[in-house]
Design a protein around this motif. Sequence first.
Motif, mmCIF file in Angstrom:
data_model
loop_
_atom_site.group_PDB
_atom_site.id
_atom_site.type_symbol
_atom_site.label_atom_id
_atom_site.label_comp_id
_atom_site.label_asym_id
_atom_site.label_seq_id
_atom_site.Cartn_x
_atom_site.Cartn_y
_atom_site.Cartn_z
ATOM 1 N N SER A 79 20.136 -2.520 -5.694
ATOM 2 C CA SER A 79 18.829 -1.463 -5.836
ATOM 3 C C SER A 79 17.286 -2.427 -5.773
ATOM 4 O O SER A 79 17.394 -3.189 -6.195
ATOM 5 N N THR A 80 16.061 -1.536 -5.978
ATOM 6 C CA THR A 80 14.915 -2.289 -5.559
ATOM 7 C C THR A 80 14.509 -2.460 -6.883
ATOM 8 O O THR A 80 13.366 -2.374 -7.829
ATOM 9 N N ALA A 81 14.828 -1.675 -8.485
ATOM 10 C CA ALA A 81 14.741 -1.539 -9.571
ATOM 11 C C ALA A 81 14.772 -2.500 -10.453
ATOM 12 O O ALA A 81 15.484 -3.336 -9.974
ATOM 13 N N LEU A 82 13.542 -3.394 -11.227
ATOM 14 C CA LEU A 82 13.455 -3.913 -11.641
ATOM 15 C C LEU A 82 13.089 -5.552 -11.238
ATOM 16 O O LEU A 82 12.824 -6.438 -11.515
ATOM 17 N N VAL A 83 13.747 -5.358 -9.419
ATOM 18 C CA VAL A 83 13.073 -6.688 -8.372
ATOM 19 C C VAL A 83 11.281 -6.365 -9.156
ATOM 20 O O VAL A 83 10.784 -5.816 -8.440
ATOM 21 N N PRO A 84 10.349 -7.136 -9.258
ATOM 22 C CA PRO A 84 8.687 -7.217 -9.083
ATOM 23 C C PRO A 84 8.449 -7.466 -7.659
ATOM 24 O O PRO A 84 9.519 -7.879 -6.847
ATOM 25 N N THR A 85 7.415 -6.969 -7.264
ATOM 26 C CA THR A 85 7.015 -6.607 -6.380
ATOM 27 C C THR A 85 5.627 -8.096 -5.731
ATOM 28 O O THR A 85 5.295 -8.244 -7.688
ATOM 29 N N ARG A 86 5.459 -9.242 -5.424
ATOM 30 C CA ARG A 86 4.802 -10.006 -5.416
ATOM 31 C C ARG A 86 3.787 -10.630 -4.167
ATOM 32 O O ARG A 86 3.405 -9.237 -3.643
ATOM 33 N N MET A 87 2.444 -10.453 -4.470
ATOM 34 C CA MET A 87 1.000 -10.628 -3.767
ATOM 35 C C MET A 87 0.471 -12.669 -4.008
ATOM 36 O O MET A 87 -0.686 -12.691 -4.736
ATOM 37 N N VAL A 88 0.708 -13.013 -2.308
ATOM 38 C CA VAL A 88 -0.448 -13.502 -2.141
ATOM 39 C C VAL A 88 -1.054 -13.775 -1.313
ATOM 40 O O VAL A 88 -1.176 -12.974 -0.378
ATOM 41 N N CYS A 89 -2.635 -14.046 -1.494
ATOM 42 C CA CYS A 89 -3.110 -14.022 -0.939
ATOM 43 C C CYS A 89 -4.228 -15.405 -0.335
ATOM 44 O O CYS A 89 -4.451 -16.286 -1.126
ATOM 45 N N VAL A 90 -4.601 -16.163 0.161
ATOM 46 C CA VAL A 90 -4.536 -16.918 1.078
ATOM 47 C C VAL A 90 -5.871 -17.292 1.718
ATOM 48 O O VAL A 90 -5.574 -16.002 3.185
ATOM 49 N N GLY A 91 -6.939 -18.050 1.775
ATOM 50 C CA GLY A 91 -8.201 -17.346 2.633
ATOM 51 C C GLY A 91 -8.367 -18.894 3.302
ATOM 52 O O GLY A 91 -8.252 -19.861 2.446
ATOM 53 N N THR A 92 -9.396 -19.071 4.143
ATOM 54 C CA THR A 92 -9.790 -19.739 4.275
ATOM 55 C C THR A 92 -11.334 -19.895 4.614
ATOM 56 O O THR A 92 -12.023 -18.459 5.517
ATOM 57 N N PHE B 172 2.164 -2.441 -3.581
ATOM 58 C CA PHE B 172 2.477 -3.238 -4.683
ATOM 59 C C PHE B 172 3.427 -1.972 -6.444
ATOM 60 O O PHE B 172 3.788 -2.963 -7.376
ATOM 61 N N GLY B 173 2.578 -0.868 -6.673
ATOM 62 C CA GLY B 173 3.291 -0.067 -7.421
ATOM 63 C C GLY B 173 1.727 0.460 -7.782
ATOM 64 O O GLY B 173 1.852 1.656 -8.360
ATOM 65 N N LEU B 174 0.855 0.554 -7.311
ATOM 66 C CA LEU B 174 -0.691 0.971 -8.063
ATOM 67 C C LEU B 174 -0.766 2.673 -7.527
ATOM 68 O O LEU B 174 -0.111 2.881 -6.395
ATOM 69 N N GLU B 175 -0.639 3.021 -8.497
ATOM 70 C CA GLU B 175 -0.866 4.932 -7.396
ATOM 71 C C GLU B 175 -2.393 5.571 -7.127
ATOM 72 O O GLU B 175 -3.450 5.700 -7.954
ATOM 73 N N ILE B 176 -3.037 4.363 -6.526
ATOM 74 C CA ILE B 176 -4.554 4.978 -6.150
ATOM 75 C C ILE B 176 -4.486 5.120 -3.954
ATOM 76 O O ILE B 176 -3.703 5.032 -3.781
ATOM 77 N N ASP B 177 -5.565 5.570 -4.325
ATOM 78 C CA ASP B 177 -6.436 6.732 -2.397
ATOM 79 C C ASP B 177 -7.407 5.033 -2.608
ATOM 80 O O ASP B 177 -7.366 6.174 -1.022
ATOM 81 N N GLN B 178 -8.197 4.814 -2.857
ATOM 82 C CA GLN B 178 -9.445 3.702 -2.665
ATOM 83 C C GLN B 178 -9.097 2.826 -3.509
ATOM 84 O O GLN B 178 -9.251 2.491 -4.629
ATOM 85 N N PHE B 179 -9.723 1.873 -2.377
ATOM 86 C CA PHE B 179 -10.684 0.339 -3.009
ATOM 87 C C PHE B 179 -11.527 -0.170 -2.129
ATOM 88 O O PHE B 179 -11.345 -0.166 -1.100
ATOM 89 N N SER B 180 -12.392 -0.048 -2.696
ATOM 90 C CA SER B 180 -13.987 -0.802 -2.371
ATOM 91 C C SER B 180 -14.751 0.416 -1.555
ATOM 92 O O SER B 180 -14.248 1.224 -1.865
ATOM 93 N N SER B 181 -14.598 0.098 -0.420
ATOM 94 C CA SER B 181 -15.105 0.706 0.762
ATOM 95 C C SER B 181 -14.133 1.617 1.843
ATOM 96 O O SER B 181 -13.693 1.602 2.937
ATOM 97 N N SER B 182 -13.030 1.326 1.393
ATOM 98 C CA SER B 182 -11.979 1.868 2.648
ATOM 99 C C SER B 182 -12.237 3.879 2.305
ATOM 100 O O SER B 182 -12.702 3.886 1.715
#
Length: 434
Positions: A37-50, A414-424
């Motif tokens: 099951s995927t329950a309770l196992v969190p999703t993570r996010m890593v953003c690397v930038g140069t 990631f789990g957010l209930e959104i349909d817009q971010f910034s200029s999307s």
Amino acid sequence: MYYQTKPLNRRTFLRGIAGASLSLPFLDAMVLGSVSSTALVPTRMVCVGTGLGFVPELFFPRKTGRSYELPVLLKPLVRHRNDFSVFSQLDHGTEGVGGHGGVHAYLTGLLSKNSRGLPEANISLDQKAAQFVGAQTRFQSLQLASGGSDANNTLSWSSAGVALPQLANLRMINSLLFRKTDPSQLGQLKSVYTDQLSILDLVKTDADRLMRKVGERDKEKLDRYFTSVREVEKKLIQSKEWLDRPKPSVDYQLPPEADGLTFSERIPLYYDLMALALQTDSTRVITFASNDIGHDAGGLGVTRGYHQLTHHGKVESYIEELAIIERFHTTQFSRFLDLLKSVDEPNGKSLFDNTMSLLGSGMGNASSHSNKNLPLMLAGGGFRHGEHKLYSKDKGRGTETRAANLFVSMLQRFGLEIDQFSSSTGTLTGLEVA
């Protein structure tokens, strides 16, 4: 197959003599139903930038789809080629143009100066995800960097339009994550946090009075300022609540001389700590800015400065040396993916599968100071990968695709209930969940 009627809480502690406690790692018993099951196992996010991008000809494959040949900069990722996606023709349009001054739009989708009046200013992708995490982890997010702080290369921005400071000192990062707090200092730290919260309460009271006396423009400035104050307050409360919870123990020794090492020797250590921070659930959101290579040519054997090399003017010797630096970036990112894949999690997947890892830049072509066609690749996170995806760029026909569409897809995963971010304009077409 193991089943149970009620999952153990992730915040369950083992308690012993005199109230001593030890936090638990993720266990199969923490997952309701089967271990798959995927329950309770969190999703993570890593953003690397140069901050200086990548040479386009060395980063983007010539063919689209799955059968593309790996270009020079992606060859270190060959063992992961079915587990990442490369995106072409994504950027932030005119909202992210500004040469070196436009790099900070990498995760936000727009320049800081253009965020006035927006409900969440130029909040960055990672901080939007961090809001969702809240106080579930010791650190709502971590902002790391391999060198000095530069506003143009700041990756993380708050909903108040404030650039968040980045940690570069390896010993300090290691200490924050894993060094046990001296019991004799706990009372003092709690007192400090309490005093700081009291000061913020007084400031907010004065602010309410001040807001009634100023004009609309000043009200807008004050509102943004006190949005920042409220964010500080939340983090102080979170820090105070976690003081009594023990930090995780890890079998990892940071070299004593870590912060005096060359760039090429230090970068793997940042990635080690990032992987451990995710594995121990100390945080679920991390940004890492890898920019200036520092002294001794970063230990990479190049003969010219990093910034100088990016203005290569198509001189072959410059591009060859620049490729050494940029290939080092992708090699270390590949090693990080190896670390994530080596960690099994209770849902039958690896830490890699449960972590979306983005590598990219707000600079498209540093030689021409272009912020167009940003180099972006995404690995893991449960998406269906293995392709080079090319997106239409005919703005006149309304087919321009913004990089922010990718961010919407990531935030939804990631789990957010959104349909817009910034200029999307929606989610990113063609990026499917596996």
